[in-house]
Design a protein around this motif. Structure first.
Motif, PDB file in Angstrom:
ATOM      1  N   HIS A   4     -19.449  82.359  72.740  1.00 16.76           N
ATOM      2  CA  HIS A   4     -19.365  83.139  71.499  1.00 16.76           C
ATOM      3  C   HIS A   4     -20.187  84.410  71.667  1.00 16.76           C
ATOM      4  O   HIS A   4     -21.326  84.480  71.268  1.00 16.76           O
ATOM      5  N   ARG A   7     -22.177  86.094  68.881  1.00 18.48           N
ATOM      6  CA  ARG A   7     -23.329  85.444  68.279  1.00 18.48           C
ATOM      7  C   ARG A   7     -24.645  86.081  68.709  1.00 18.48           C
ATOM      8  O   ARG A   7     -25.639  85.934  68.030  1.00 18.48           O
TER       9      ARG A   7
ATOM     10  N   GLU B 119     -28.056  80.850  66.684  1.00 11.76           N
ATOM     11  CA  GLU B 119     -27.186  81.882  67.260  1.00 11.76           C
ATOM     12  C   GLU B 119     -27.094  81.770  68.776  1.00 11.76           C
ATOM     13  O   GLU B 119     -25.996  81.783  69.332  1.00 11.76           O
ATOM     14  N   TYR B 122     -25.116  78.744  70.024  1.00 11.54           N
ATOM     15  CA  TYR B 122     -23.674  78.997  70.003  1.00 11.54           C
ATOM     16  C   TYR B 122     -23.294  79.919  71.153  1.00 11.54           C
ATOM     17  O   TYR B 122     -22.283  79.723  71.813  1.00 11.54           O
ATOM     18  N   TYR B 123     -24.137  80.908  71.368  1.00 11.15           N
ATOM     19  CA  TYR B 123     -23.831  81.896  72.409  1.00 11.15           C
ATOM     20  C   TYR B 123     -23.712  81.245  73.787  1.00 11.15           C
ATOM     21  O   TYR B 123     -22.819  81.560  74.567  1.00 11.15           O
TER      22      TYR B 123
END
Lengths: 279, 311
Positions: A4, A7, B119, B122-123
């Motif tokens: 992602h 993000r 964050e 998720y990354y």
């Protein structure tokens, strides 16, 4: 698993951990402890003597027939003496893995690759254990000091025994500091919390056993300095203005305790490194 | 120090007991993605730890992000993310608490650290597993969480020590994609230490090659692989060791690979017929000859061999 990308964003605010890293470590340590049910039960049991003493203070204050239970300076000394058992168990339970677990999991390099000094790391770990120990020594003893005038409806006892306020604080500090430094030093020597627990218990009981043997052999308590806990008791008596229970000069006992803390600090200074060099 | 330099070392020496891990090392890491290549024991990890201020050199000076490591180690560590080589975690914590805790230790306020932890998890692809304790993670997941803890505070420079160690091919490719993204899209400078040349080649524009505590070569990968000659893949029938000796006696750069294939670099002015002549000289026959392009592996092998010949 998908990546992602959206993000991750760059931060614009600055960072500043200097001076408060040890607080972060200590709070995390306490959070981890209070998540353990066994620790909470141990704490609960450790407060039972305080409840009993509270009842004693209430009865003495409200029922003249119970004057034989009268509260004196020695009551507080005896209370802290009783708490020694809980101090021992909490030190072993809460302290043995504080550094050993970090060494086992290679966590030291994670701590020390951040803006944290080795002193701050040790201070955080010390604060964790000292806070846990203070919660079964200084906190209940101080609470009893507060309860006495509340139950009695006057401050006569406190006014006549003002020395008890610093005495409780100083003795609690000495007791938790000696226990915490010793345990942390031992914890830094091994990757196994169980081995550390055994080492600490061995240190406490072995020195006490040697003192016991010399006491029987010499019919004297002049060798009480051999046992760490006896030194603590000896120093405690002086702090509470009571006659020392052993023949060892209190200054010798105090020096032994200071030496224990200094040696522990030296061990910690040597062992707390981001890398372990085997030569 | 110029803005385009992330770190410099000048005559840095580090010893573990009587063993020199770094010996009079002087080099420079430009901003962007730089590979730190070398065989095991070359001193790569020691160099990273020295740049972090975790290892005190017995001599020399180091600057990271324009700051002197000797006097401003804490200030430097605020701006660095470090991913250690071996497994490292804080026992008993879930992934999200672990990463948030690391963020707090780096100076983030608690609420900010927790938000960043979600964050970055998720990354790095651990979003679904962020409430599991780190001890239950697979090797690949542990590598990812080490990256997450290194980037949670948004560092300016990342030190990655063998980030793809123990990962399966798919996981390895995903990890390299993350590292590439950090370097190229998020503008984070990084030093990628590895002994796996394809990893370095896929992420980095330049490289520092180490061997036995010395820097043996450094520069942009394209330049190092540059047109110093022509590369050939050669397979012979006959005594291969004698053939290799013969090639080296003619000053040709030659490297044996895992199979019976040789990679030979001929100087630009030399003809491929020299290979047949060399084979004939030792009574061997050339059975396979194919032009090739120099790889970083060739550069690395040459640099290491030259340093060993000199040392």
């Amino acid at each position: 698993m998908p990546i992602h990308r959206e993000r991750y964003r760059r931060r614009e605010d600055g960072l500043d951990v200097r001076g408060r890293a040890w607080v972060v470590i200590a709070l995390q340590g306490l959070r981890a402890l209070t998540r353990k049910r066994a620790f909470l039960y141990l704490m609960l049991v450790a407060w039972i003597p305080c409840v009993i003493r509270g009842v004693q203070i209430y009865v003495v204050a409200n029922f003249p027939q119970a004057s034989f239970l009268a509260v004196t300076g020695r009551t507080f000394r005896d209370f802290l003496d009783q708490q020694e058992l809980f101090v021992f168990f909490i030190t072993v339970y809460a302290g043995s893995g504080l550094i050993a677990d970090d060494i086992r999991a290679n966590a030291l390099q994670l701590y020390l690759s951040r803006p944290i000094t080795r002193t701050q790391y040790v201070a955080g770990k010390l604060a964790t254990l000292m806070a846990a120990l203070a919660f079964v020594t200084w906190v209940p003893a101080t609470l009893l000091l507060i309860l006495e005038p509340l139950f009695a409806g006057n401050s006569t006892f406190i006014r006549h025994n003002l020395y008890l306020i610093p005495a409780v604080a100083i003795f609690s500090l000495v007791e938790v500091a000696v226990g915490a430094f010793t345990m942390l030093a031992l914890s830094s020597l091994s990757k196994s919390r169980w081995f550390v627990a055994v080492m600490y218990a061995g240190f406490a009981f072995f020195t006490q056993a040697i003192f016991g043997a010399t006491r029987v052999a010499t019919q004297s308590t002049a060798f009480s300095w051999i046992a760490a806990f006896s030194n603590l008791a000896q120093v405690g008596d002086v702090i509470f203005r009571l006659p020392p229970r052993y023949e060892t000069p209190p200054i010798v006992s105090a020096m032994f305790l200071v030496a224990l803390v200094v040696v522990s600090a030296a061990v910690l200074n040597r062992r707390i490194r981001a890398i372990e060099v085997v030569t | 120090m110029a803005d385009d330099v992330a770190a410099t070392l000048e005559n840095v020496s580090v010893a573990y007991g009587t063993q020199w891990a770094l010996s009079e090392v002087s080099t420079e890491f430009p901003t962007g993605a730089v590979g730190l290549l070398g065989p095991n024991g070359a001193g790569k990890s020691t160099m990273l730890k020295a740049l972090l201020g975790l290892v005190k050199p017995s001599g020399g000076t180091m600057h990271v992000l324009g700051l002197d490591v000797a006097s401003a180690a804490l200030k430097i560590r605020e701006r660095i993310g470090y991913m250690p080589e071996n497994d490292a975690q804080i026992p008993g914590m879930t992934a999200v608490s672990f990463v948030a805790y690391c963020g707090e230790l780096s100076g983030l306020p608690a609420a900010d650290a927790m938000q960043r932890a979600h964050e970055v998890l998720y990354y790095v692809g651990l979003g679904e597993a962020r409430y599991r304790t780190v001890e239950t993670y697979s090797t690949g997941m542990k590598q990812r969480i080490k990256l997450a803890q290194a980037i949670v505070h948004d560092p300016d420079l990342l030190l990655l020590d063998e980030p793809t160690n123990g990962m399966d091919p798919k996981g390895r490719e995903e990890m390299l994609a993350l590292v590439r993204d950090l370097a190229h899209n998020k503008n984070i400078s990084l030093i990628l230490s590895s002994h796996m040349m394809p990893d370095v080649e896929s992420v980095c524009a330049s490289v520092v090659v180490m061997n036995r505590g010395h820097v043996v070569m450094r520069g942009p990968i394209a330049t190092l692989k540059g047109p110093a000659g022509r590369m050939f893949e050669v397979r012979i029938k006959g005594n291969q060791s004698a053939f290799v000796e013969e090639l080296r006696s003619r000053s040709f750069d030659c490297r044996e690979t895992d199979s019976d294939l040789l990679r030979v670099l001929l100087p630009a002015e030399t003809d491929a017929h020299e290979l047949f002549a060399s084979a004939a000289a030792v009574g061997a026959q050339v059975r396979h000859l194919k032009p090739s392009l120099p790889t970083l592996e060739d550069v690395f092998a040459r640099a290491v061999r030259e340093s060993e010949e000199q040392g």
